[in-house]
Design a protein around this motif. Sequence first.
Motif, PDB file in Angstrom:
ATOM      1  N   PHE A  10      -7.842   2.785   3.054  1.00 10.62           N
ATOM      2  CA  PHE A  10      -6.480   2.248   2.983  1.00 10.62           C
ATOM      3  C   PHE A  10      -5.433   3.223   3.535  1.00 10.62           C
ATOM      4  O   PHE A  10      -4.531   2.848   4.284  1.00 10.62           O
ATOM      5  CB  PHE A  10      -6.128   1.892   1.527  1.00 10.62           C
ATOM      6  N   SER A  11      -5.554   4.478   3.154  1.00 17.74           N
ATOM      7  CA  SER A  11      -4.554   5.467   3.599  1.00 17.74           C
ATOM      8  C   SER A  11      -4.597   5.651   5.102  1.00 17.74           C
ATOM      9  O   SER A  11      -3.557   5.692   5.783  1.00 17.74           O
ATOM     10  CB  SER A  11      -4.794   6.822   2.916  1.00 17.74           C
ATOM     11  N   MET A  14      -3.066   2.743   6.691  1.00 12.49           N
ATOM     12  CA  MET A  14      -1.615   2.785   6.531  1.00 12.49           C
ATOM     13  C   MET A  14      -0.980   3.727   7.544  1.00 12.49           C
ATOM     14  O   MET A  14       0.105   3.462   8.075  1.00 12.49           O
ATOM     15  CB  MET A  14      -1.302   3.262   5.100  1.00 12.49           C
ATOM     16  N   GLU A  39      -5.508  -5.784  -3.187  1.00 13.63           N
ATOM     17  CA  GLU A  39      -5.327  -4.350  -3.404  1.00 13.63           C
ATOM     18  C   GLU A  39      -4.645  -3.690  -2.212  1.00 13.63           C
ATOM     19  O   GLU A  39      -3.783  -2.826  -2.364  1.00 13.63           O
ATOM     20  CB  GLU A  39      -6.686  -3.685  -3.656  1.00 13.63           C
ATOM     21  N   ARG A  42      -0.942  -4.405  -2.305  1.00 12.66           N
ATOM     22  CA  ARG A  42      -0.237  -3.582  -3.282  1.00 12.66           C
ATOM     23  C   ARG A  42      -0.128  -2.131  -2.810  1.00 12.66           C
ATOM     24  O   ARG A  42       0.902  -1.468  -2.999  1.00 12.66           O
ATOM     25  CB  ARG A  42      -0.971  -3.623  -4.644  1.00 12.66           C
ATOM     26  N   PHE A  43      -1.220  -1.702  -2.174  1.00 10.20           N
ATOM     27  CA  PHE A  43      -1.203  -0.333  -1.651  1.00 10.20           C
ATOM     28  C   PHE A  43      -0.126  -0.188  -0.581  1.00 10.20           C
ATOM     29  O   PHE A  43       0.653   0.763  -0.564  1.00 10.20           O
ATOM     30  CB  PHE A  43      -2.596  -0.005  -1.069  1.00 10.20           C
ATOM     31  N   GLN A  45       2.573  -1.948  -0.160  1.00  8.86           N
ATOM     32  CA  GLN A  45       3.903  -2.031  -0.766  1.00  8.86           C
ATOM     33  C   GLN A  45       4.295  -0.702  -1.445  1.00  8.86           C
ATOM     34  O   GLN A  45       5.444  -0.271  -1.362  1.00  8.86           O
ATOM     35  CB  GLN A  45       3.936  -3.159  -1.800  1.00  8.86           C
ATOM     36  N   THR A  46       3.311  -0.100  -2.076  1.00  9.43           N
ATOM     37  CA  THR A  46       3.589   1.183  -2.748  1.00  9.43           C
ATOM     38  C   THR A  46       4.019   2.230  -1.735  1.00  9.43           C
ATOM     39  O   THR A  46       5.024   2.940  -1.915  1.00  9.43           O
ATOM     40  CB  THR A  46       2.331   1.675  -3.515  1.00  9.43           C
ATOM     41  N   VAL A  47       3.263   2.328  -0.649  1.00  6.92           N
ATOM     42  CA  VAL A  47       3.591   3.344   0.357  1.00  6.92           C
ATOM     43  C   VAL A  47       4.917   3.017   1.029  1.00  6.92           C
ATOM     44  O   VAL A  47       5.734   3.916   1.310  1.00  6.92           O
ATOM     45  CB  VAL A  47       2.440   3.464   1.391  1.00  6.92           C
TER      46      VAL A  47
END
Lengths: 323, 158
Positions: A10-11, A14, A39, A42-43, A45-47
């Motif tokens: 994910f990172s 991103m 997931e 959400r990830f 959106q968090t970043v």
Amino acid sequence: MNCHEARELFSAKMDDLLTAEQRAALDGHLQGCADCRREWERFRQTVSLLHSVGEARAPAGFATRVMQASRGEPWHRRLIRNVFLPLHVRLPLEVAALLLVSTLAIFLYRQTPEIQRAVEAPQSGVVAPASEAPSKSAEAEQVQGYTKTEAEPPTAPAPAEEREGTLRGAKDRDQFARKQEAAPASAPPPAVGGRLDAAREVQAPRGQDVQAPRAKDSQKSVPAKPESKAAARAQGPFHLMGLLRPKSPATLDAELNDVVKQAGGILVRDADRVGPGSIVEVVVPRDAYPRLEEGLRRIGDFTIETRAKAFPDQVRIGLRISN
Amino acid sequence: MLTYQHRIFSIALRMLGDRGDAQEVAQEVFLRVHRSIGRFRGEAKLSTWLYAITSRLCLNRLKAPGRAQRAGEGTLARVANGHPNPGATLEAGEMQAALHRAISALDEERRIVVVLRDLHGLAYEEIAAALELPLNTVRSRLHRARMELKERLERFWS
């Protein structure tokens, strides 16, 4: 690709750091997996939320303050700040310094005999300290078995000139001891303030070991306890040094005892019998000294060799007996 | 210094959560640079050098005794208010506060990576150089930190 492997990327996704293969595999997994898709959303959106946080601004005047600080404090302000340190800093420093100096002083005192002698010289001077005088007199009484009245009252502090004389005496003794080491036979006679030992050393024949008779004498002196004699010697210099040539050496011992007794004094001998070559120490009250001197002149030819300018309450007299 | 003053102060503020502490650290950073600028050989970027000093000072201050009592939720709220227009795109003040709480709840080693990367936009390589860490360690810590933040902000996404 399973869910765990997909979420580990994910990172990288991103930050757009995936290889083409990784991107294809991850996108394929996300299309088929609703949980991972949720997931990922959400990830992301968090970043994005993190990225939306703006940069904080330094307070106004911050750069100016830093520039002033970097120029350094003027010397006079530094000096004032150093002199007037806060108490919680200064006090421990001062205590530490005091302890250090005290420790150093004690160390130097213990390591330096000259300093110890200089400190002890006034204590062993003309007048013994008031607290010591009666006890030492009592010791001397036991030595000779004389009946002495009451303990002497505490002696007054010695006059300045007596103290000075004592200090001079101590100095002379040191010089005398040095000269004895260098040339035992050619040493000068002791001045006032010389001790019994020093006087004996003067009388020693040329080339003779001055320590030998002393050891011999100490063995002979039955009446006097060694520690009492040592205490008597440790009392300090004589206030008067005299030479006595008795008319009758045979009766000298008894006559001398009588004279000292009549004067209310005490006699310290280094031998069983007093005779030519002996050195005796007499301690009499100052008022009784004239009577003692008169008695000594009756016994024989009494010559005063050295004498202190003034006598304390208890006068210490060294007598050399000669033919 | 004028170029970097806000950036350095901001990193210190996001790490420490207190404006006074952040100001002290930022000032110390520039004083150290001023004192040792003669030893700077230009092998690294000046910015990397500044970030390295800032990160080290912040981490040291966070590890100092008594620091745990000072850092609390009240501090975090001040962080959120520290910026004149904090999180312009944030949906609400509650989410804003929750985000800062979540950041400050991160382990210090993870927090510094998130602060440098996601709040101040440093490249992975620059972070690795400033923190003297392998690149993979930086990537791993950043990923763990982001995942942790996602978990902590879970209730806002449902």
